[in-house]
Write an enzyme that holds these catalytic residues in place. Structure first.
Site, PDB file in Angstrom:
ATOM      1  N   HIS A  28     -79.311  19.877  -9.865  1.00 21.85           N
ATOM      2  CA  HIS A  28     -78.464  18.818  -9.288  1.00 21.85           C
ATOM      3  C   HIS A  28     -77.942  19.184  -7.901  1.00 21.85           C
ATOM      4  O   HIS A  28     -78.051  18.391  -6.974  1.00 21.85           O
ATOM      5  CB  HIS A  28     -77.282  18.502 -10.228  1.00 21.85           C
ATOM      6  CG  HIS A  28     -77.727  18.064 -11.582  1.00 21.85           C
ATOM      7  ND1 HIS A  28     -77.910  18.955 -12.619  1.00 21.85           N
ATOM      8  CD2 HIS A  28     -78.059  16.844 -12.054  1.00 21.85           C
ATOM      9  CE1 HIS A  28     -78.334  18.302 -13.677  1.00 21.85           C
ATOM     10  NE2 HIS A  28     -78.434  17.027 -13.378  1.00 21.85           N
ATOM     11  N   GLU A 104     -72.841  24.198 -12.091  1.00 18.70           N
ATOM     12  CA  GLU A 104     -73.880  24.847 -11.275  1.00 18.70           C
ATOM     13  C   GLU A 104     -73.254  25.718 -10.171  1.00 18.70           C
ATOM     14  O   GLU A 104     -73.794  26.782  -9.845  1.00 18.70           O
ATOM     15  CB  GLU A 104     -74.845  23.785 -10.721  1.00 18.70           C
ATOM     16  CG  GLU A 104     -75.627  23.139 -11.868  1.00 18.70           C
ATOM     17  CD  GLU A 104     -76.665  22.090 -11.473  1.00 18.70           C
ATOM     18  OE1 GLU A 104     -77.324  21.564 -12.379  1.00 18.70           O
ATOM     19  OE2 GLU A 104     -76.833  21.789 -10.265  1.00 18.70           O
ATOM     20  N   ARG A 192     -55.497  -1.461 -12.899  1.00 19.72           N
ATOM     21  CA  ARG A 192     -55.723  -2.427 -11.823  1.00 19.72           C
ATOM     22  C   ARG A 192     -56.317  -3.692 -12.444  1.00 19.72           C
ATOM     23  O   ARG A 192     -57.328  -3.613 -13.146  1.00 19.72           O
ATOM     24  CB  ARG A 192     -56.686  -1.857 -10.778  1.00 19.72           C
ATOM     25  CG  ARG A 192     -56.063  -0.830  -9.850  1.00 19.72           C
ATOM     26  CD  ARG A 192     -57.042  -0.391  -8.765  1.00 19.72           C
ATOM     27  NE  ARG A 192     -56.386   0.316  -7.677  1.00 19.72           N
ATOM     28  CZ  ARG A 192     -56.221   1.639  -7.620  1.00 19.72           C
ATOM     29  NH1 ARG A 192     -56.664   2.415  -8.606  1.00 19.72           N
ATOM     30  NH2 ARG A 192     -55.612   2.192  -6.595  1.00 19.72           N
ATOM     31  N   ARG A 248     -48.884   2.853  -5.823  1.00 18.90           N
ATOM     32  CA  ARG A 248     -49.093   1.935  -6.939  1.00 18.90           C
ATOM     33  C   ARG A 248     -47.815   1.288  -7.458  1.00 18.90           C
ATOM     34  O   ARG A 248     -47.874   0.357  -8.241  1.00 18.90           O
ATOM     35  CB  ARG A 248     -49.843   2.669  -8.056  1.00 18.90           C
ATOM     36  CG  ARG A 248     -51.269   3.066  -7.680  1.00 18.90           C
ATOM     37  CD  ARG A 248     -52.115   1.835  -7.361  1.00 18.90           C
ATOM     38  NE  ARG A 248     -51.935   0.809  -8.352  1.00 18.90           N
ATOM     39  CZ  ARG A 248     -52.457   0.851  -9.582  1.00 18.90           C
ATOM     40  NH1 ARG A 248     -53.226   1.848  -9.930  1.00 18.90           N
ATOM     41  NH2 ARG A 248     -52.221  -0.122 -10.451  1.00 18.90           N
TER      42      ARG A 248
HETATM   43  N1  URA Z   1     -58.162   7.642  -6.138  1.00 20.32           N
HETATM   44  C1  URA Z   1     -57.792   7.168  -7.349  1.00 20.32           C
HETATM   45  O1  URA Z   1     -58.328   7.585  -8.380  1.00 20.32           O
HETATM   46  N2  URA Z   1     -56.830   6.219  -7.407  1.00 20.32           N
HETATM   47  C2  URA Z   1     -56.243   5.716  -6.316  1.00 20.32           C
HETATM   48  O2  URA Z   1     -55.396   4.829  -6.421  1.00 20.32           O
HETATM   49  C3  URA Z   1     -56.631   6.230  -5.049  1.00 20.32           C
HETATM   50  C4  URA Z   1     -57.597   7.194  -5.006  1.00 20.32           C
END
Ligand code: URA
Length: 279
Positions: A28, A104, A192, A248
């Site tokens: 990989h 790896e 989300r 958030r």
């Molecule tokens: N990465 C994530 O996993 N969540 C976010 O809100 C921003 C970057």
């Protein structure tokens, strides 16, 4: 079957066998120990984004050499200004890809891995542009369950974490240290729905961000939990510093104006720590 075809098949099989068993070149990551020269690095900076791995290598490493860009898992080798050999590699997005790359990397001799990622803050006081250094993760990741039981703690290497914090302090970078929620999905798993193709979240995910916020979890990202469990099980030092690119408690979206600042802060911290961290 003619003897020529038979011979061709046999040599092909043998060369494939060698590539998997003598560490010539891993399937990989696309390179092996032999590519790392006489003074092989024991430390890797691991970015989710191949462009970030490339940017770090081209901007900050001397004697830079491209090891592989196989499958977008871009890996570069070079030396830091103080002469320490180092890798800048790509984990890809999410724990399954990270688990393969890390497996790896350990097989080519890496003993310290610092993840340089991006993250969404779930605390009002953690602003976009700052960084989060994770000392542990709430690990909600399927890949990690193939490595250790779900109850196994997902903890960063304590000494490496202290070093990352000291680096942030010395650089004057706004940082926060604490527990990270490391989950498998960017959309559903991080609650989300407005910005997602799937507006209907399962009941168990509705309100999870607020629940985590009240437990003093700082942020969401998608790789550190599995990295930390692998560090403890495999015996390498794992650390994680992420630039905050989403807030958030305000919105689901990425704060693009702060993205470069956040990532540059995380890179600066990781580079300073990498230049001096001793096993
Ligand atoms: N990465 C994530 O996993 N969540 C976010 O809100 C921003 C970057």
């Amino acid at each position: 079957m003619s003897i020529d075809v038979y011979w061709c098949l046999l040599t092909h099989l043998i060369s494939g066998y060698n590539a998997m068993t003598t560490n010539d070149r891993f399937y990989h990551i696309g390179f092996g120990r032999a590519d790392l020269g006489a003074t092989p690095p024991d430390i890797a900076l691991l970015s989710g984004d191949p462009n970030r791995a490339s940017m770090i290598a081209h901007t900050f490493l001397r004697e830079m050499k491209t090891l592989s860009e196989n499958r977008g898992l871009n890996s570069y080798m070079g030396v830091l200004p103080n002469g320490r050999p180092i890798l800048s590699a790509t984990s890809g997005m999410g724990a399954p890809s990270l688990s393969i790359v890390v497996n790896e990397l350990v097989q080519v001799g890496i003993k310290v891995i610092i993840r340089i990622g991006t993250t969404g803050s779930i605390q009002d006081y953690i602003k976009a542009g700052s960084v989060v250094i994770s000392h542990a993760a709430l690990c909600r990741q399927g890949a990690a369950n193939d490595i250790a039981p779900v109850e196994y703690p997902a903890v960063a290497d304590p000494l490496l974490t202290v070093d990352l914090i000291n680096a942030a302090r010395e650089l004057g970078v706004p940082y926060h240290m604490g527990i990270t929620a490391s989950v498998d999905t960017f959309y559903e798993g991080q609650e989300r729905s407005e910005s997602s193709a799937n507006p209907s979240l399962m009941r168990r995910l509705q309100g999870i961000t607020e629940e985590y916020r009240r437990m003093n979890i700082l942020n969401y990202e998608m790789e550190s939990g599995t990295l930390f469990k692998m560090g403890s099980v495999y015996g390498f030092a794992a650390g994680c510093v992420c630039g905050v690119i989403a807030q958030r408690t305000e919105a689901e979206t990425v704060v693009y104006e702060q993205k470069t600042t956040a990532i540059n802060h995380a890179i600066e911290i990781a580079l300073l720590s990498a230049s001096r961290y001793q096993l």
